[in-house]
Design an enzyme around this catalytic site. Sequence first.
Site, PDB file in Angstrom:
ATOM      1  CG  HIS A  86     -38.426   2.842  40.096  1.00  0.00           C
ATOM      2  ND1 HIS A  86     -38.422   3.580  38.929  1.00  0.00           N
ATOM      3  CD2 HIS A  86     -39.215   3.518  40.957  1.00  0.00           C
ATOM      4  CE1 HIS A  86     -39.158   4.662  39.106  1.00  0.00           C
ATOM      5  NE2 HIS A  86     -39.663   4.651  40.328  1.00  0.00           N
TER       6      HIS A  86
ATOM      7  CG  ASP B 129     -45.857   9.486  38.889  1.00  0.00           C
ATOM      8  OD1 ASP B 129     -45.814   8.295  39.236  1.00  0.00           O
ATOM      9  OD2 ASP B 129     -45.121  10.369  39.378  1.00  0.00           O
TER      10      ASP B 129
ATOM     11  CG  HIS C  40     -39.990   4.798  45.512  1.00  0.00           C
ATOM     12  ND1 HIS C  40     -41.158   4.105  45.333  1.00  0.00           N
ATOM     13  CD2 HIS C  40     -39.780   5.469  44.334  1.00  0.00           C
ATOM     14  CE1 HIS C  40     -41.632   4.349  44.126  1.00  0.00           C
ATOM     15  NE2 HIS C  40     -40.828   5.169  43.498  1.00  0.00           N
TER      16      HIS C  40
ATOM     17  NE  ARG D  40     -45.402  10.553  45.431  1.00  0.00           N
ATOM     18  CZ  ARG D  40     -45.072  10.049  44.241  1.00  0.00           C
ATOM     19  NH1 ARG D  40     -45.649   8.953  43.780  1.00  0.00           N
ATOM     20  NH2 ARG D  40     -44.160  10.650  43.506  1.00  0.00           N
TER      21      ARG D  40
ATOM     22  CD  GLU E 211     -42.604   2.526  39.670  1.00  0.00           C
ATOM     23  OE1 GLU E 211     -42.693   2.668  40.894  1.00  0.00           O
ATOM     24  OE2 GLU E 211     -42.618   3.496  38.892  1.00  0.00           O
TER      25      GLU E 211
END
Length: 387
Positions: free
Chosen positions: A213, A286, A140, A115, A351
Site C-alpha cells: 500500500h 478508489d 485490508h 474489501r 495496489e
Amino acid sequence: MKKNNLLVASLLAASLLWACESKKSESTQGTSDSLKVEQSAFGKVSDSTQATLYTLHNAAGTTVQISDFGGTIVSWTAPDKNGKFDDITLGCDSLSGYQKGVPYFGALIGRYGNRIAKGQFTLDGKAYSLAKNNGPNALHGGLKGFDKVLWKATPIEGEEPSLKLTYTAKDGEEGYPGNLSVEVVYTLQKDNSLKIDYKATTDKATVVNLTNHAYFNLKGGFDSDILDHEVTLNADKFLPVDATLIPTGELKPVAGTPFDFTKPFKIGARINDAKDEQIKFGLGYDHCWVLTDSTKNLKLAASVYEPTSGRVLEVFTTEPAIQFYTGNFLDGTITGKGGKVYKHRFGLCLETQHYPDSPNQAKFPSTVLKPGETYETTTVYKFSVKK
Ligand code: GLA
C-alpha cells in the site's frame, strides 16, 4: 522559514548526491561495501520486541528503507531528470507514527487486501465472520492485519539486495481460516526497480489477496497533491462499486467514462466529475481496474509520469487487477516524514491484487488457497525519467 527549508533540502540533496557518488566509486572499484543492507533500531513494538529498519541500496544510488513492522516501505528515493534523488513515498519518521494508525502507508496488506462485503464469506459450506473495520465491510485484513504485525526479516546482501520477510498468520487470526505461512521478498534491482515476490501456503482452505500500500508523490518534497501526475492504466474495464465501495459484480468498459486511462490522463482532469456516480462513491478514484491482459505473466499494468521532475513510475504485475486510489481520505490531519503535512490527495496508490470481495462473488477470479497449493505473485515498481 522557507529559506531554512531550502537550506535543509539542499543539504539533504547534497548528502544524497554525495552518498550516490561515493557508492558509484566504490562499486566501480569492485567493493560491495556500499551494497550492504544496513540495520538500525526503529522503535519498540512491545516491552520485549523491537522493530528494525533495513536500508537497501543499489549502485545507481537508489535507497529503499523497509521495516519489519508491517513489512512497511518507510522511504524510497528515486532520481529526477537532473539526477536529484528525492523520497517519493509517504510515511512516518518513526515507528510510533505507524503505531498511531496511519492509513497503511507503504505497508504489506493481508491476509485479504481490499474489501469483503459485510465482513462475511462462506468457504466449503462454513461461514466466516471478520471484523467490520470499514463501515459495514472488512478492509485490508482486519483490525490487526499484516500491516500491524512484526515480520521476521532476513537481509540478503548483493548487487541486488533483498529483504526476506516471513510471517505465519494463525488459524482464526482476524477471523480467517487456516494457518497461513507468508513470505514476501523485496529486491532492489540494478535498474531502479523494486520487485516484490509474495508467496503463501496454508493448512486449511482460506482466502488470500496480498498487496503493498505505498503512497507515491513523484514530485518529491511532499508539498503538493498528485493531480498533475499523468496516469496510464492498461485496463479496458473497471469494477463499479456501491456506496460502501463493494463491487456490484459488473465489469464495466472504461470507454467514455472518467475511468478511461488507456491513454495518459492527468489525474485532476476528471477526478471531480460531479455527474459521475462512481466518482461520487469513491470521493475520486478508489476503484479496481481489470487489466486487459488477464494472463499471469508479468505485464505492464500502470505508468505514472510527473512532468516537473520527469519521474516515471511503471508497475508490472502477475495479478489480474489494480486498485488505483488517489489519497481521497488524506485530509491534512497526518504529519509525516520531516514534519510534512499530508493534505488531500497528496499521494496515490497502485495496489496490484485480485478483485475486492472475491470470496463473495463467484464470477470473479478465485482467491481461495487450498492446502498443497502455493500462492505466488510478483509486482515490480520501476522508476525512470523522461526528459
Ligand atoms: C484502500 C482503500 C481506500 C482507503 C485506503 C486507506 O486503498 O480502497 O478506500 O481505505 O485504502 O485509507
